[in-house]
Design a protein around this motif. Sequence first.
Motif, PDB file in Angstrom:
ATOM      1  N   GLU A 223       0.828  -1.206   0.000  1.00 62.06           N
ATOM      2  CA  GLU A 223       0.000   0.000   0.000  1.00 62.06           C
ATOM      3  C   GLU A 223       0.860   1.253   0.000  1.00 62.06           C
ATOM      4  OE1 GLU A 223      -2.677  -0.220   3.274  1.00 62.06           O
ATOM      5  OE2 GLU A 223      -3.746  -1.970   2.489  1.00 62.06           O
ATOM      6  N   PHE A 224       1.900   1.269   0.847  1.00 64.75           N
ATOM      7  CA  PHE A 224       2.795   2.423   0.876  1.00 64.75           C
ATOM      8  C   PHE A 224       3.480   2.581  -0.483  1.00 64.75           C
ATOM      9  CE2 PHE A 224       6.740   4.683   1.523  1.00 64.75           C
ATOM     10  CZ  PHE A 224       6.394   5.707   2.399  1.00 64.75           C
ATOM     11  N   ALA A 225       3.910   1.480  -1.082  1.00 62.98           N
ATOM     12  CA  ALA A 225       4.569   1.544  -2.386  1.00 62.98           C
ATOM     13  C   ALA A 225       3.640   2.168  -3.432  1.00 62.98           C
ATOM     14  CB  ALA A 225       4.996   0.147  -2.824  1.00 62.98           C
ATOM     15  N   ARG A 226       2.375   1.785  -3.408  1.00 59.78           N
ATOM     16  CA  ARG A 226       1.428   2.369  -4.364  1.00 59.78           C
ATOM     17  C   ARG A 226       1.259   3.868  -4.121  1.00 59.78           C
ATOM     18  NH1 ARG A 226      -0.877  -2.918  -4.097  1.00 59.78           N
ATOM     19  NH2 ARG A 226      -2.039  -2.446  -2.184  1.00 59.78           N
ATOM     20  N   ARG A 227       1.233   4.279  -2.851  1.00 58.64           N
ATOM     21  CA  ARG A 227       1.117   5.710  -2.543  1.00 58.64           C
ATOM     22  C   ARG A 227       2.348   6.477  -3.034  1.00 58.64           C
ATOM     23  NH1 ARG A 227      -0.762   3.841   2.576  1.00 58.64           N
ATOM     24  NH2 ARG A 227       1.133   4.596   3.636  1.00 58.64           N
ATOM     25  N   GLN A 228       3.467   5.768  -3.124  1.00 61.41           N
ATOM     26  CA  GLN A 228       4.698   6.367  -3.637  1.00 61.41           C
ATOM     27  C   GLN A 228       4.751   6.368  -5.161  1.00 61.41           C
ATOM     28  OE1 GLN A 228       5.990   7.956  -0.755  1.00 61.41           O
ATOM     29  NE2 GLN A 228       7.990   7.369  -1.583  1.00 61.41           N
ATOM     30  N   GLY A 229       3.708   5.840  -5.777  1.00 58.71           N
ATOM     31  CA  GLY A 229       3.658   5.782  -7.233  1.00 58.71           C
ATOM     32  C   GLY A 229       4.334   4.577  -7.830  1.00 58.71           C
ATOM     33  N   GLN A 230       4.617   3.563  -6.988  1.00 54.46           N
ATOM     34  CA  GLN A 230       5.267   2.336  -7.461  1.00 54.46           C
ATOM     35  C   GLN A 230       4.204   1.275  -7.700  1.00 54.46           C
ATOM     36  OE1 GLN A 230       8.801   1.407  -7.417  1.00 54.46           O
ATOM     37  NE2 GLN A 230       9.748   3.072  -6.306  1.00 54.46           N
ATOM     38  N   ALA A 231       3.731   1.182  -8.931  1.00 56.41           N
ATOM     39  CA  ALA A 231       2.670   0.227  -9.252  1.00 56.41           C
ATOM     40  C   ALA A 231       3.195  -1.199  -9.335  1.00 56.41           C
ATOM     41  CB  ALA A 231       1.999   0.613 -10.570  1.00 56.41           C
ATOM     42  N   ARG A 232       4.458  -1.359  -9.783  1.00 61.88           N
ATOM     43  CA  ARG A 232       5.046  -2.692  -9.950  1.00 61.88           C
ATOM     44  C   ARG A 232       6.426  -2.746  -9.314  1.00 61.88           C
ATOM     45  NH1 ARG A 232       6.688  -4.116 -14.435  1.00 61.88           N
ATOM     46  NH2 ARG A 232       6.622  -6.349 -14.075  1.00 61.88           N
ATOM     47  N   PRO A 233       6.496  -2.615  -8.009  1.00 62.44           N
ATOM     48  CA  PRO A 233       7.814  -2.663  -7.377  1.00 62.44           C
ATOM     49  C   PRO A 233       8.368  -4.073  -7.336  1.00 62.44           C
ATOM     50  CG  PRO A 233       6.125  -2.618  -5.697  1.00 62.44           C
ATOM     51  CD  PRO A 233       5.411  -2.469  -7.020  1.00 62.44           C
ATOM     52  N   VAL A 234       9.674  -4.174  -7.159  1.00 60.78           N
ATOM     53  CA  VAL A 234      10.280  -5.459  -6.833  1.00 60.78           C
ATOM     54  C   VAL A 234       9.709  -5.896  -5.484  1.00 60.78           C
ATOM     55  CG1 VAL A 234      12.452  -6.586  -6.196  1.00 60.78           C
ATOM     56  CG2 VAL A 234      12.378  -4.992  -8.127  1.00 60.78           C
ATOM     57  N   ARG A 235       9.410  -7.191  -5.352  1.00 63.96           N
ATOM     58  CA  ARG A 235       8.741  -7.689  -4.141  1.00 63.96           C
ATOM     59  C   ARG A 235       9.509  -8.867  -3.542  1.00 63.96           C
ATOM     60  NH1 ARG A 235       4.564 -10.079  -7.067  1.00 63.96           N
ATOM     61  NH2 ARG A 235       5.886  -9.604  -8.842  1.00 63.96           N
ATOM     62  N   ILE A 236       9.528  -8.909  -2.229  1.00 62.22           N
ATOM     63  CA  ILE A 236      10.030 -10.091  -1.539  1.00 62.22           C
ATOM     64  C   ILE A 236       8.865 -11.040  -1.342  1.00 62.22           C
ATOM     65  CG2 ILE A 236      10.976 -10.965   0.634  1.00 62.22           C
ATOM     66  CD1 ILE A 236      12.679  -8.471   0.769  1.00 62.22           C
ATOM     67  N   ARG A 237       8.990 -12.231  -1.921  1.00 63.53           N
ATOM     68  CA  ARG A 237       7.905 -13.201  -1.869  1.00 63.53           C
ATOM     69  C   ARG A 237       8.137 -14.310  -0.859  1.00 63.53           C
ATOM     70  NH1 ARG A 237       5.933 -14.913  -7.788  1.00 63.53           N
ATOM     71  NH2 ARG A 237       4.539 -16.109  -6.430  1.00 63.53           N
ATOM     72  N   ALA A 238       9.387 -14.495  -0.432  1.00 68.58           N
ATOM     73  CA  ALA A 238       9.670 -15.548   0.555  1.00 68.58           C
ATOM     74  C   ALA A 238      11.014 -15.277   1.206  1.00 68.58           C
ATOM     75  CB  ALA A 238       9.675 -16.926  -0.100  1.00 68.58           C
ATOM     76  N   VAL A 239      11.123 -15.657   2.464  1.00 66.75           N
ATOM     77  CA  VAL A 239      12.402 -15.665   3.176  1.00 66.75           C
ATOM     78  C   VAL A 239      12.483 -16.983   3.927  1.00 66.75           C
ATOM     79  CG1 VAL A 239      13.935 -14.519   4.800  1.00 66.75           C
ATOM     80  CG2 VAL A 239      12.281 -13.157   3.495  1.00 66.75           C
ATOM     81  N   SER A 240      13.537 -17.743   3.681  1.00 62.59           N
ATOM     82  CA  SER A 240      13.727 -19.039   4.337  1.00 62.59           C
ATOM     83  C   SER A 240      14.814 -18.916   5.396  1.00 62.59           C
ATOM     84  CB  SER A 240      14.120 -20.103   3.314  1.00 62.59           C
ATOM     85  OG  SER A 240      14.537 -21.289   3.949  1.00 62.59           O
ATOM     86  N   THR A 241      14.471 -19.239   6.632  1.00 65.00           N
ATOM     87  CA  THR A 241      15.464 -19.231   7.717  1.00 65.00           C
ATOM     88  C   THR A 241      15.427 -20.566   8.458  1.00 65.00           C
ATOM     89  OG1 THR A 241      13.878 -18.217   9.244  1.00 65.00           O
ATOM     90  CG2 THR A 241      15.310 -16.730   8.017  1.00 65.00           C
ATOM     91  N   VAL A 242      15.279 -21.660   7.718  1.00 63.73           N
ATOM     92  CA  VAL A 242      15.120 -22.981   8.320  1.00 63.73           C
ATOM     93  C   VAL A 242      16.408 -23.462   8.974  1.00 63.73           C
ATOM     94  CG1 VAL A 242      13.297 -23.633   6.704  1.00 63.73           C
ATOM     95  CG2 VAL A 242      15.687 -24.150   6.148  1.00 63.73           C
ATOM     96  N   THR A 243      16.276 -24.460   9.835  1.00 61.36           N
ATOM     97  CA  THR A 243      17.407 -25.087  10.516  1.00 61.36           C
ATOM     98  C   THR A 243      17.583 -26.520  10.005  1.00 61.36           C
ATOM     99  OG1 THR A 243      15.919 -25.722  12.310  1.00 61.36           O
ATOM    100  CG2 THR A 243      17.172 -23.689  12.594  1.00 61.36           C
TER     101      THR A 243
END
Length: 396
Positions: A223-243
């Motif tokens: 939502e903040f990105a859209r307010r900044q005018g970023q319609a298609r920003p790079v996105r983090i879709r996953a973070v793996s911190t498994v053991t």
Amino acid sequence: MTAEVAVLGAGMHPWGKWGRPFVAYGVAAARAALADAGVEWREVGSIVGADTVRGGYPGYVAGATFAKALGWQGARVTSVYAACASGAQAIDAARAQILAGRADVVLVVGADAAPKGFFRPAGGDRPDDPDWLRFRILGATNPTYFALYARRRMAVHGDTVQDFARVKVKNSVMGALNPYARYRARVTEEEVAASAVVADPLRLLDICATSDGGAALVLSSMEFARRQGQARPVRIRAVSTVTPRYPATVLDLPDIATESAVAVEPDGETFRASIARAAYEEAGVDPSDLSLAEVYDLSTALELQWYEDLGLCGAGQGAKLLAEGATAVGGRIPVNASGGLASFGEAVPAQAIAQVCEVTWQLRGQAGERQIPRARVGITANQGLFGHGSAVLVAR
């Protein structure tokens, strides 16, 4: 699958040996990331610092240190330590805060002023610390472990020292094009072979250095990105911190023994393979969807291992994938288009963040001469001592 967060800004301080405090590198990277995002420091609701270390152990409260240096403005603060996985865990902490609604904009920073030579543990007796034990009992520095991995690949898969040297050659080509890299000269296989033996079969040019450097990201809600005018920003879709899982039947840093599989069947995949799988599953993608990968090439042999752990090829096929040119820019799945640690060296708290910076620039089409055409999905991968997984899946 979790909700996504936007990468609004990415910034770095060049790697090298600059002789300045780590805070200076982190602040420079943070200011660059804020400028890239078009966000003012006062708009940041939280700052997450990947802890700077001294001799393998946290030396500073990095989150608050960076907040003070940038100017107290009341932001929440978090500090994260997970050895070489610190940067990815800092990103994960920032993402969690955004998705929980605790902050719209989070600054993630990591920086280090590394000691000369290899990393070693701090003084004192710590018999319950596996990292301390391997130095005290075996005298096994990090290059010793890298060499053990290399010998295992030679014995199990038939890899050669020439295969290892080709990794360095490939990464040096990209490092030469990266203004943030410490080593910006192309090298040949002959130069690798002529460099000093550090831990047989690995030579000096097979092993990454220790470096000073910094990296930062500005993450936000969509939502903040859209307010900044970023319609298609790079996105983090996953973070793996498994053991890891029990039993561990393959020697892995910093442990000096494996576990018996007599009573309990092994899980079926190695720890590093499980890191990537968790990221793929969370993001709903598989290796065939990748445009590029940034991996933790502490040594040339370890990069070949990551090819297999990421599912880019089958077991024992890493050297073949490299020889085919698949992992070079212009190949099917470029790996370490940044030049990797071979070109940067280790600035421990910053390196996982720096990997995401590179993927971000690639997905935006801002990587200059090392640009990968039509890049859309990238993964980063490394691991931290004591069983810290680290992978970030980034898409546009």
